[in-house]
Each structure stands twice: as C-alpha cells, then as structure tokens.
Design an enzyme around this catalytic site. Structure first.
Site, PDB file in Angstrom:
ATOM      1  N   GLY A 235       0.806  -1.217   0.000  1.00  0.00           N
ATOM      2  CA  GLY A 235       0.000   0.000   0.000  1.00  0.00           C
ATOM      3  C   GLY A 235       0.841   1.271   0.000  1.00  0.00           C
ATOM      4  O   GLY A 235       2.071   1.239   0.120  1.00  0.00           O
ATOM      5  N   HIS A 236       0.161   2.411  -0.105  1.00  0.00           N
ATOM      6  CA  HIS A 236       0.870   3.684  -0.200  1.00  0.00           C
ATOM      7  C   HIS A 236       1.632   4.009   1.085  1.00  0.00           C
ATOM      8  O   HIS A 236       1.170   3.731   2.171  1.00  0.00           O
ATOM      9  CB  HIS A 236      -0.056   4.845  -0.588  1.00  0.00           C
ATOM     10  CG  HIS A 236      -1.291   5.008   0.208  1.00  0.00           C
ATOM     11  ND1 HIS A 236      -2.243   5.943  -0.118  1.00  0.00           N
ATOM     12  CD2 HIS A 236      -1.765   4.367   1.292  1.00  0.00           C
ATOM     13  CE1 HIS A 236      -3.219   5.870   0.739  1.00  0.00           C
ATOM     14  NE2 HIS A 236      -2.967   4.937   1.588  1.00  0.00           N
ATOM     15  N   ASN A 237       2.813   4.585   0.886  1.00  0.00           N
ATOM     16  CA  ASN A 237       3.654   5.069   1.982  1.00  0.00           C
ATOM     17  C   ASN A 237       4.232   3.974   2.860  1.00  0.00           C
ATOM     18  O   ASN A 237       4.748   4.256   3.944  1.00  0.00           O
ATOM     19  CB  ASN A 237       2.886   6.099   2.841  1.00  0.00           C
ATOM     20  CG  ASN A 237       2.463   7.284   1.992  1.00  0.00           C
ATOM     21  OD1 ASN A 237       1.284   7.420   1.641  1.00  0.00           O
ATOM     22  ND2 ASN A 237       3.413   8.106   1.605  1.00  0.00           N
TER      23      ASN A 237
END
Lengths: 339, 339, 339
Positions: A235-237
């Site tokens: 997922g993001h980050n």
C-alpha cells in the site's frame, strides 16, 4: 562446462578428488547424473549421498568424508550452489536496440533493449543496459537504473524510480494510486490525489503481478536488496527495509514500516500504520494487527483438521468467553470451600 | 434455437412433452421465460418449478413428475445444462491470421490467430488453431498445443509448455522465476537461477492474473484437466494432479505436490514441500501446514462474530495454555479429594 | 498556488488569519513547511500543531484556537484536505487522439485519447474524453462512459460496461470467465459458458491487477461510487452496492450480494451465495462464511503471538471439544455434590 579446479579458483572452497572432473550443470542429489554437480545443504538429506550419481558434490566441512566423489568443501554449500548455478546459467544476453514495434518518447542509451509493444513516455531516464520487456509501459518522468530488467507487460507509473540491477517480473504494477479517499457523511468517497512516488532501491527483485502503490503525499520506499515474490500488494507510503524478503500473496496496508532483513511468509498480511523492527520473521498466513517491537518469529494461524473435527472444536470459539467464566466459577467455588 | 428432440438426439436424456418445443437459451428456474430451457439441479429449489416460466426444463428422474412443462429427464441435470449451454454458446470463432500490429518471430500454422500488439519470440511452436490474444508475449522456445486460446496480455516465459485445448485468461503469467535465493550471513540474498520450466497439460483453464512460476532445477507441472481460478499463485516445482480445481486467490508454495481430483477453496494456502494425496478437499481460507495423507475434507477457519463478541472471545486465545492449566489444576484437586 | 481566500471562496469554511496567505501544496502536520497547507483531521495529532512549519492549517471548530497560524475552520478537515488536494493536483490532461501504434476498430469520439499499443475491438462505444492507456484491450461490444480513464494494460472483455468517470488501474481485468464448471462422475469438469457481463456504475475506482469476472447467465454488477483497491478478486454474479469500499487482496466468491456503503478490510474473504446487508464493516483478514443480516462490524482473525507462545496455545485448538467436556465433567461432579 567447468572443471572443478576452475570453479574453486573462481568461487573458493576446498577441492577433494580429481580437479579435472568436468561438470556442466547443477542438480539435486536425487536427480544428479553424469556431468552434474550436486549439493548437500541440509544434513537431513545426507543419506542420499550414497546413491548419488553426480560427478561431484558441494558439501559442508562436517560432511566432507561422507562420500568418495570428487567434492568441494565450503562453509555454506547452498550459497556455493547458488553461485555455481549463476555461472552455469548467466542472465540472458539481450541485443541492445529499440524494436520497431516499440514507442519511445525519451532519449535512451544505445545499450538499452526495448522489446516489441513497449512504450516509454517523455522525460524517462533509463540507465545503461536496461532491458524493457515486451508490452511494458514506462510513465512520464520515471527513472530506471543501470542493469535493471523488466519482463513483459510491466507498468511503471509516472515519476517512479527503480534502482540498479533490479529484476521486475511480468505484470507487476509500480506506482498505481494508493487507496486514499475521504468519506463524506452520506458515505460517498472523495479521492485524495496520490502525489507521492514509489522509490525502489538497487538489487531488488519484484515478482509477477505484484503491485506497489505510489505514496499519498510522501513516497513509498523499497530498500536495497529487497526480494518480493508474486502477487504481493504494498500500500501507499509503506517503507520496507534493506534485504527484507516477502513471499507470495502478502498484503501490506498503507503507511506501515517494515525493518531490514525481515522475512514475511506467504499470504501473511500486515495492517496499516504499524511498525515492525529489523529481523522479524512473520509466519505464513499470519495477520499482523499490532506493531512488532522486538526481533523474533511471530505466528497466528490455525491447525488444519478434518472437517468433522473442526466443526466440533471450532464451534466453541464463539463461546470462549463463557467457557472462561465457567472455569472461573469452578475455581471460585473451590476458593470458598478452601476458606 | 434448438428443438427438444434435437437436444435429446445430441446429448441423450428422456424427453417428456412436445418434442417440437423450441428453446434458444438456458436460464435459471427463477429467471427463465418463453424460449428458455431451465434446469433443476439442486432439489432444494424444486419449489420454484411451479412458478417457472420456462418453455422446458432439465431435471433428474426423481423430479420427473414435479412439472407438466416439456422436460428432459437425465441423471445429472447440471452436466446436461452445461452441455446445452455449450451448444447455445459455442466458443468465439476467430479469423486466422496475424494482425499487422503483432510481432511474430517464429513460423506458425496458417490456422493460428495472433491479435494486435501480441509478440511471439523465436523458436516458439504453436499448434493448429491456437489463438494468441492482444498484448500476449510468448517467450523464446515456448510451445502451445492445438486449440489453446490465450486472452489478452498473457505472458508465457521462455521454454514453457501449454497443452492442447487450454484457455488462459487475461493477465496470467506462466513461467516467471520462482522465489529462490540463498541467504548470506549478512542477510543478503544470492539469486538461484530458475532453470526449470512450467509444463501445463491438456484441457487446463487458467484464470485472470494467475501466476505459475517456473521450476528451479526441475519443472513445475500442471496436470490435464486442471482448472485454476483467478489470482492464484503457484510456486516453483509445484505439481498438481489431473482434474484438480482451485478457486481464486489460493497460494501454493514451492515444491508442494497436490494429487488428482482435489478441490481447493478460495483464499486457501498451502505451504511448501508438502504432499497432498488425491481427492482431498480443502475449505476456503484454510492454511495447510502439514501434508495430507488421506482423502477427505480439511478445514481451518474461524467463525465470524460481531466485533465486540470477537474481542471478548478471542482475547482468550492468547491464554489458552494457561486456561488448560487451570482446568488441570481443578481436576487434580478433585483427584486428590477422591483419594 | 492559491491564496486562502480563494480556497474558502471555492470550497467554503471559515478563514482566520491573513487571507492573502499563499499555499502551493498540501502536506502532513509533521512535514509541512513554508508554502504548505497542513491539516489536522485526527485530534490525537493536535500536539503536532505547535511545531508545525506550515503556512496555514485546516482544522475542525474544536481546534480553532489551538494555533495562531492562518487557518481554515471546517466541519470535516479531512474532506476539505481532499478537495484542496484535488485543486492542487488536477487529473492529468491528456491530448485527445489515437496513437499511431494503437489499433482501433470502432468509431470513437474525437475527444478520446488512445495510447500506444492499445487495441479496441469492433462495436465498442466510448464516451467523450475517455482515456485508454497503453496496452489496454477493449473487447468487442464493450462500452465505457464519458470521462473514464483506464491506465496501462487493462483488459475489458467483450460486452462489458464501465460507467462514467471511472478510474481503472493498470493490469485490472474486467469480464474474464467466471469459474463455472459442472463435475462429471469421474471428476472431470465441463465448462459452463459464461454469458453474462460485468456492469460497472459511475464514479467507480478499480485498483491495479484487480479482477472482476463476468456473470454465468446474469451479470456481475458493481454499483455507483464503489472503490476497489488492488488485487481484489470478484467472482461471477456478485453484486456490490453503491459506495462500498473494498481494500486490497479481498476475494469475493460467486453470486454473493454485498450492500451499499459497506467497508471490507484487506485480505478479507467472502464465500459464495451469501447476502450482506448495507453498512456492514468486515475487518481485515476475516473470512465471512455466513450471510450478514444486520449492520455492524464483523471480525474473525487471530491475535499474533511470538512463535513459541503460539505453539503452546494453539495446540489446544485441536482439542477444544475435549476441553469443554472436561469442564462439563467438573461442573457435573459439583452438581452431584451440591445435591
């Protein structure tokens, strides 16, 4: 085809037996025949040495006298096997150049290979000897370091960065939007533009159909030497530390940080916004719902049973709290009597 | 459009009612109308027969008198339905030939269809009537048997083999490198070249975005008649026996052998180096961590609860061992008293 | 670059401090600097306000006096942040037209963009301003509504429908055959033609490598405003209600119906033929095996433990039924004594 003395000269190790013994491939103890170099990495297979038909064997010092075959003695036979296998099977040599059925909108080095159907957008930077497989899409402003190889149908979204000497397998998607939405009172979703990038270090391998989302505001970061198997979702980050290895089908939710040299088993999941320190091992199928602050092995999965047994046993899980109450009640009666 | 007597002539079964009844598609009991042929496969739906608007019905001998509609009586109505549906919906007919926007580097039969954007490398062998969908990539030395059809954006890596009459759905990746690395003391990974192939039998269906890794030294083998749903991950050197069916999102780790006619439920996982015999059923969501030596149904999943209940019950799982100790203590006191 | 008074004019909210303050991007409280507009959405981060280097802040009425920075006060700072982020980061502007390396077999509006390597089959209908990314495959008879954007290597099978203003990320596959087979007595499988479609509403986002299967007889239906993350598998004939959001790696088996405004956590699974009402939340990693008739949060996952603890505790799960018998025996002795 290598002679054993050539191998030892290149890769080290102690040679016992005829140095001129020639081998032309690596094989398992069970399947090795004439011309094969077998290896004994796990002592539990040493009984297979007796019947082994290999021309030579790689083994550890403790096993040096277990065979009369020509052999190479080395501290870590599995690493040695890997290095010999690399010698026997060098990476495919690609002819540099851009296939006429590719679309390239950025200047690229002459040493780069771009296969049929690939498309490279503007402002892309490719290092020397990069290989872009058929059907790959390299978005605007992306950068790929020297020696990296993308197999077929890989998508790199705009502005993402892939380091040097990486391997990306077919169908992987690097830099799609993270799953970021703000929820209105009526339940509708407002998209939060995902303006971070994916930044991937050097010597990273990414499996087929694995997806790594771009960051929302900051970047998603994959450290040097990380190895990702197939069908992983990141997922993001998320940040993943150096040399961490993750097996197939793992999902890692947004903003989680994973340390260096971790090993995450297949189908494990890690929810969002957690921190996992260095040198953590997560067992297959385990869902991690809390941060892990100490190195070690962590597990949460269920024993498989025959279905009928499972029905009998697992029905009680719904009533575990009541069960504990019953035990407490029994204990309290005891207490009262003891007094 | 078929008349019932035409269907019975082709597919067998006993015809009751007007043989000239014409039907032009199959439908469920609930949704069928004029011109539709419905089917009753599961006795629990037989109450729906009364209100069924179909022109005719397929049913089992036990249900033959439950309707006055024209009907076909057959031992297995669901199989019969499948065969009628195939008659009504024959596979798409593709026009043979190579699209001008495809790149083909091997000689191929005139009966083959290659769609736009596909690329076929050197030394590839395609059987008669093979269909290569748009954007597919067929690697050097791969072989695909007669009648097999690949949908869009499928990747077949070099030297892999697909049998006859297979269907491969979009985005599937066959033959990417297995996840094989030897670990150095400092935690860095040495890649083990994956030199085996993927060998797929005849009449196999492979779902969208499913990945099957090539073997490390030997091959990964998928038997005849195997059916794989979407998003399945199959690791290197896995062997899957004939006619085994695997539902979506399943992960099977390296070197595991699965027998024939098994059925593996969705999101199940099977760790590496296991053996599972023929005719095993694994329930959805079950992680198999030990070999299964006897046919039967195997399960390991949790009952879903409302979150508050779950919190109450599942907190105890961390302390199950202590709980068992408390029960034992209670029992021992009893023992002492009884003496 | 926007002045705060411009933002408030467009998006509402109460402005405190210098209305001419200029901001040029959004950032987190922690990372914001000169020129950044930060936001405080979660009260637990309010201690970060003090050290925040942003030029201005978005916050809720309760926090209005917690800073002297120029600020916008609004009921829902996270929604406001999302809308400002959209202003700062408008969707990429694509140049209309068909790339010379695309293959288009249907008439399409002049406002449509078709990238390199894309192929569009016959009888396809595209709305105004649709963007078809590189390597996408749009099957015969498919329809895509105005303003929808497909990233690279997306496959839309024949006859499927995508609504207006949708975003589909790379590698997604819409409309592959559902996993439908009838089983013969000998275990072989007869394919049931999958003749339904996938019908996707407006304002839907679909993540990278997500797969949605076409219906067997009827359609698979995804409602308006649904948000799907990456690597999700949706089986044939599933229906998903409006505005439901589903996180990565979720699998939903065939013929299940999910209500509106549900939220399904990552790696959750839902078996086939279930009904889940509106406003249900399913926790990450939870396998739903029964219909859910009441709104609420539902969970079934395991607490992670250190491996040694887990071994101790989880061994007992195989014997839970025997354990309950032991408790019952203890209780019965008590009963007998009490009498």
């Amino acid at each position: 085809m290598f002679r054993l003395d050539e191998l030892v000269e290149r890769l080290g190790g102690e040679l016992l037996g005829d140095p001129a013994t020639a081998v032309r491939r690596v094989a398992t103890l069970e399947q090795a025949g004439e011309g094969d170099l077998a290896f004994l990495a796990n002592p539990k297979y040493q009984s297979r040495l007796a019947a082994c038909g290999a021309s030579a064997v790689i083994l550890a010092p403790a096993a040096r006298d277990l065979t009369v075959l020509p052999r190479i003695v080395t501290a870590d036979p599995y690493i040695y096997f890997a290095r010999v296998a690399q010698l026997f099977n060098p990476p495919e040599a690609f002819v540099p150049g851009v296939h006429p059925a590719a679309s390239v909108a950025s200047p690229i080095p002459a040493s780069v290979t771009v296969a049929a159907g690939a498309s490279i957008d503007v402002d892309v930077e490719l290092g020397e000897r990069v290989v872009i497989g058929p059907g790959c899409r390299i978005g605007r402003g992306a950068r790929i370091g020297a020696g990296s190889r993308l197999n077929a149908n890989v998508t790199i979204y705009h502005d993402c960065v892939v380091g040097r000497d990486c391997i990306v397998h077919a169908g992987a998607v690097i830099g799609a939007d993270g799953f970021g939405f703000a929820r209105e009172r009526d339940g509708s979703w407002v998209k939060i533009p995902q303006v971070g990038r994916v930044v991937i270090g050097d010597d990273v391998e990414i499996g087929a159909n694995t997806t790594i989302d771009r960051g929302a505001l900051d970047d998603t970061v994959i450290g040097d030497g990380v190895k990702l198997d197939n069908q992983i979702q990141i997922g993001h980050n998320v940040k993943i530390g150096e040399r961490t290895a993750i097996a197939g089908c793992v999902g890692i939710a947004g903003s989680t940080t994973i340390g260096a040299r971790c090993m995450i088993g297949g189908q494990a999941g890690i929810i969002g916004h957690l921190e996992i320190v260095d040198d953590v091992v997560v067992s297959a199928g385990t869902l991690v719902t809390k941060s892990i602050r100490r190195r070690g092995v962590y597990t949460a999965n269920l024993p498989v049973q025959g279905h009928a047994e499972w029905v009998k046993n697992f029905a009680h899980l719904r009533h575990l709290d009541a069960l504990v109450d019953r035990i407490r009640a029994l204990e309290e009666r005891k207490e009262r009597k003891a007094r």
